[in-house]
Each structure stands twice: as structure tokens, then as C-alpha cells.
Design a protein around this motif. Structure first.
Motif, PDB file in Angstrom:
ATOM      1  N   GLU A 122       0.872  -1.088   0.090  1.00  0.00           N
ATOM      2  CA  GLU A 122      -0.065  -0.088  -0.031  1.00  0.00           C
ATOM      3  C   GLU A 122       0.953   1.083  -0.030  1.00  0.00           C
ATOM      4  O   GLU A 122       1.724   1.268   0.997  1.00  0.00           O
ATOM      5  N   HIS A 160      -2.468  -6.017  -3.496  1.00  0.00           N
ATOM      6  CA  HIS A 160      -2.990  -4.962  -2.724  1.00  0.00           C
ATOM      7  C   HIS A 160      -4.093  -4.082  -3.403  1.00  0.00           C
ATOM      8  O   HIS A 160      -5.299  -4.193  -2.911  1.00  0.00           O
ATOM      9  N   ASP A 216      -6.985  -5.817  -1.191  1.00  0.00           N
ATOM     10  CA  ASP A 216      -7.154  -4.986   0.075  1.00  0.00           C
ATOM     11  C   ASP A 216      -8.550  -4.013  -0.071  1.00  0.00           C
ATOM     12  O   ASP A 216      -8.809  -3.627  -1.096  1.00  0.00           O
ATOM     13  N   HIS A 262      -8.695  -1.631   0.950  1.00  0.00           N
ATOM     14  CA  HIS A 262      -8.046  -0.039   0.378  1.00  0.00           C
ATOM     15  C   HIS A 262      -7.391   0.165  -1.084  1.00  0.00           C
ATOM     16  O   HIS A 262      -6.919   1.162  -1.351  1.00  0.00           O
ATOM     17  N   HIS A 270      -9.467  -5.557   8.760  1.00  0.00           N
ATOM     18  CA  HIS A 270      -9.634  -6.653   7.621  1.00  0.00           C
ATOM     19  C   HIS A 270      -9.620  -8.216   8.400  1.00  0.00           C
ATOM     20  O   HIS A 270      -8.543  -8.681   8.558  1.00  0.00           O
ATOM     21  N   HIS A 309      -7.378  -0.643  12.287  1.00  0.00           N
ATOM     22  CA  HIS A 309      -7.196  -1.844  12.276  1.00  0.00           C
ATOM     23  C   HIS A 309      -7.188  -2.469  13.994  1.00  0.00           C
ATOM     24  O   HIS A 309      -7.350  -3.599  14.348  1.00  0.00           O
TER      25      HIS A 309
HETATM   26 ZN   LIG Z   1      -6.336  -2.177   4.193  1.00  0.00          ZN
END
Ligand SMILES: [Zn+2]
Length: 494
Positions: A11, A105, A139, A141, A163, A445
């Protein structure tokens, strides 16, 4: 059935001045061949889910490369090409495969490439040709892009933030790629990119706008014609044209249905756009609230200094306030400062030293703070995730020291790693339940594992590269207008 397996996950926060080079991958994960299966089998990760499903289906896996690094600046060209070329060469040499499973990702920005995942998937497609199915886990994101959608047969985005469904998505990708290979389903897909750039702090899926959008998506998935629906909340700190919320719908041989559902989800996301605006108290206010709160532990979430969002992880502003006020029974978890760890190691356990900590990476996470403290513990930084995220996966923080500054225990680490698991406090001999204040460098998270133990959670608006205040960033390349940066952005009907 033979399934090719590879992971390349990063990321990228393009505002970070920390290049993501080979050393960053080696610190996190860079492994090849059969070792991948040994490491990931049984873990709460996409690879863990893919491996479990393949074994259940009786499919043979051809594991190639698994590469991941902590979120930071652009992925350097040499490590990106190394991983990509190795993957392609092994895919070419693998002979006939029935499907390809990629764990990517969605917000990786290598040097000179805006859409890293689109580039990887297109290259894989070139090797296997049009008839071998490619399924990709991404992901939550991920910044969805046209190439990812057109070059893969199926994309499977995580549906949760925190997640906690990675293994489930990995299983799903493996099962569906087998369905495509056997001719049981014929995916038809649609995607939408409404002009929405939600800050990550307002993307949690337990409540709020993402919950509502996913409730609708869950309803849609009950239709047997719908293969899967993924809503990517997007990663706003990658300053690229595709940054922002993305909607992806895969149906079984029904393009019109995919288009209709994707359009409806994009519209609903848009209607909830004002709920994505996020605010939190400043540092002084937040610390005062924590001190006034009943019970323990009180979690102060340092949301803007989340290494999991590409922030430095060496922000000092909350620590500075704790020291100024003379707080006791507090933990700062964790501060990235390899030089400070080295000083502690040289001084040895029990030594009292004065040194600057944090604030060294850039000028966006507070200045270095000079503290005097006692070296309480030293460790090699190895722990195992015990929370609901990445369960069972080993973590490596590198050489780690705990510096006790008048009962503010600062956990200093050498490898950047988001504080998403109380295990990262326990493994250095601190019981998080016994502390008044836990400063946790994480945006969302941490909630998966800290919510059950925290008496109260207070979000803090401190400086940093994962700040929810997007107006603090000098965007150059994202689409404009885009909400909420441009409040008057109009909806573009499909
Ligand atoms: Zn993420």
C-alpha cells in the motif's frame, strides 16, 4: 487441477519520503516456492485461505513468490521488477496451469507506474493468454483501476475494515477460479468510480457509511446470478488518478445485471458521502479526556501516524503531551526509531539514558523529543499475531527496546509495523490491561483486538501522513473535483 500462486502486496503512500526498497520487503516478507505454503498454511491471510481451499479441492499449487512490505513511499523499480519478472518467468516455466491466484493489494504505486496491480495482472495475462482464469484478492483499500478489472477474470476485495476476512476472500478466490476453469461459471463484471475520496478513519465497516453500502452488497450477493461484490473504500494517500472509492460487481454471464448493480451501489455510496467526513479531538484535548476517563486501559488512537497507512510511525506529539502533563501508567505502542533502539541496546537493561526519540523521518510527524528514561527490556522483536487479524502469522519488529520514561513505557521498534494487536505490547512483558493509557499507532485495525479489552477508545487528531484531514495534503494527480476535497462535486450519472 494446477493453480499458480503468487503474492505482491504493498500500500503506497506517495507522500512518504521512505522508499519501499528491497530491504523493506526483506524486513516484512520476501520468500519463494514451497516455503510460501509452509509459512502461510493455516494463517488468517489471503494466502492462508487460498492454500486451504486448494487443498480441499485437491488442486496442486505452484507457489512462486510472496512479497510484502510495510506501507511507505513508492516501490522502487528494482524490487518491483525483480518480483514481477520472477513471477512471470516461473509462470512461463510452469507448463499448463488451470488458473492463476494472485494476492495483491490494489494501492501499490511502483516508481514510474500509477497502477501497479493493473500492470502485474496485464503481464500475467500476456503469459497465460485469454483462456486461463486469473482471480485476484485485493485489499479493501485498493484503488480500483480499469486494467485490474479488464485483465483479471475475478477480483475479490476484503469486505471488512479491520480486515478480518482475508482468509475467507482467499478461499473464495480459489474456489471461484476453479469454477471458472471447470466452466461452471462465466464471469461478467462491471465497475464504477464515483468521485469520492473517503479518508480511512471513516471507512470502518462495523458502522457508518461503509456498513450501509456493504449491507446492500450482501443482499445483492444472495442472488445466485451474482458471483461477488466488492466495495473498495480506496486509499486516499496514493496521489494517482484512480484514488478513491471503487465498486466492482461480478455476475455469472449477465453483463446487464452487473452494470445495474454496480451503478446502484455507486449511487448509494454517493448519497452517504457526507458521512465520510471525519473529525477527532486534538492532542491536548484527547490526553485530558483519557486522564479523566474511568477505568483502564484507555486507548488513544494515534490515527494519523499509522505505519499501516504509510505514515512514519515515529510521531511524537502525543508522547510529548504525556510527558508534559506527567502522565503515569502509559504505553506508547510502537515508535519506529532504530537509532534509539541501538542507543538502548548499547546502554543495556537497567541503564538510565537521555536521548532524542522519534520525529526523524520527516517534518510531518512532530519534532524529535528528548527524553530521559530507563531501559526496561530488550528483545529481537519476534511475536505471533493472536488477534482476529492475521491470526497465527509471525511478526518481526526487529531489535526492540522498552524505554521507561517515568512510567511512560515507550516501545521502540526497528521495523515498521502497525500496532494492531495487543500482543505487540504483551511480548515485551507489559500487561496492557494494567495500564491507564495505551497510545496505539493505528487508524482502524487496532479495533479488532483492542476494542474487547479497552475501557474506552479516544481517537486523536495528531499530525501524520495518514491524517483524515485530506486538506493537509498537497494533491497533484488525483481526479478533481472529488468529494470531500471539493464539497460542491456533482454526481456523474452512469
Ligand atoms: Zn487495508
Amino acid at each position: 487441477m494446477r493453480l499458480f500462486l503468487a503474492m505482491l502486496s504493498h500500500e503506497t503512500n506517495t507522500f512518504s519520503n521512505v522508499p519501499t526498497d528491497r530491504a523493506q520487503f526483506e524486513a516484512r516478507d520476501l520468500r519463494y516456492g514451497g516455503e510460501i505454503v509452509e509459512t502461510y498454511r493455516g494463517t488468517g491471510t489471503c494466502l492462508g485461505g487460498m492454500i486451504a481451499a486448494a487443498e480441499r479441492l485437491g488442486a496442486a499449487l505452484v507457489p512462486s513468490v510472496a512479497a510484502a512490505a510495510s506501507p511507505a513511499g513508492r516501490v522502487t523499480r528494482d524490487i518491483y521488477e525483480h518480483v514481477k519478472q520472477r513471477m512471470l518467468a516461473e509462470l512461463s516455466a510452469a507448463g499448463r496451469v488451470d488458473g492463476v491466484l494472485l494476492d495483491l493489494h490494489g494501492a501499490m504505486v511502483p516508481e514510474g507506474v500509477d497502477d501497479g496491480e493493473g500492470d502485474v495482472i496485464a503481464a500475467v495475462r500476456k503469459v497465460v493468454g485469454p483462456s486461463v482464469p486469473i482471480a485476484v484478492t485485493l485489499d479493501f483499500h485498493g484503488n480500483l483501476g480499469r486494467d485490474m478489472v479488464s485483465q483479471a477474470d475475478l477480483l475479490h476485495g476484503y469486505k471488512t475494515y479491520p480486515h478480518v476476512d482475508m482468509a475467507e476472500r482467499g478461499r473464495e478466490a480459489a474456489e471461484r477460479v476453479a469454477d471458472v476453469a471447470s466452466g461452471a461459471i462465466h464471469p461478467t463484471v462491471a465497475f464504477r468510480q464515483p468521485r469520492l475520496l473517503p479518508p480511512i478513519a471513516s471507512q470502518r465497516t462495523a458502522e457508518g457509511p461503509m456498513r450501509r453500502i456493504y449491507d446492500l452488497a450482501d443482499e445483492m450477493e444472495k442472488d445466485p446470478k451474482v458471483v461477488s461484490v466488492s466495495i473498495f473504500a480506496g486509499f486516499p494517500y496514493a496521489d494517482i488518478p484512480d484514488a478513491g472509492l471503487g465498486v466492482y460487481v461480478a455476475t455469472d454471464d449477465d453483463q446487464a445485471l452487473a452494470e445495474r448493480l454496480a451503478g446502484r451501489l455507486a449511487r448509494v455510496a454517493w448519497e452517504h458521502r457526507h458521512e465520510f467526513v471525519h473529525s477527532a479531538p486534538g492532542v491536548k484535548d484527547a490526553v485530558a479526556r483519557a486522564l479523566a476517563a474511568e477505568g483502564r486501559p484507555i486507548v488513544l488512537a494515534d490515527m494519523a501516524d499509522n505505519t499501516g497507512g504509510g505514515a512514519a510511525g515515529d510521531g511524537t506529539e502525543i508522547l510529548r503531551e504525556l510527558v508534559r502533563v506527567g502522565v503515569r501508567s502509559a504505553v506508547v505502542a510502537c515508535l519506529w526509531d532504530a537509532a534509539a533502539v541501538q542507543r538502548c541496546t548499547q546502554a543495556g537493561i537497567g541503564a538510565r539514558i537521555t536521548l532524542p526519540v522519534g520525529g526523524k523521518v520527516d517534518d510531518r510527524h512532530g519534532a524529535p523529543l528528548e527524553v530521559t528514561g530507563t531501559v526496561r527490556t530488550l528483545s529481537d522483536g519476534r511475536f505471533v499475531h493472536r488477534g482476529p487479524m492475521m491470526t497465527g502469522l509471525p511478526g518481526r519488529l526487529g531489535p526492540t527496546a522498552v524505554l521507561d520514561v517515568d512510567d511512560i513505557k515507550v516501545i521502540l521498534i526497528s521495523h515498521r509495523w502497525q500496532t494492531l494487536d495487543p500482543e505487540m505490547i504483551r511480548f515485551v512483558g507489559i500487561d496492557p490491561l494494567m495500564e491507564k493509557i495505551l497510545v496505539v499507532k493505528s487508524t482502524i485495525h487496532y479495533r479488532a483486538a483492542f476494542e474487547p479489552i479497552a475501557r474506552e477508545i479516544i481517537e486523536v487528531d495528531a499530525p501524520g501522513l495518514s491524517s483524515s484531514n485530506l486538506a493537509r495534503f498537497d494533491f497533484r494527480r488525483i481526479r478533481r473535483p472529488i468529494f470531500p476535497l471539493d464539497p460542491d462535486t456533482a454526481y456523474e450519472p452512469e
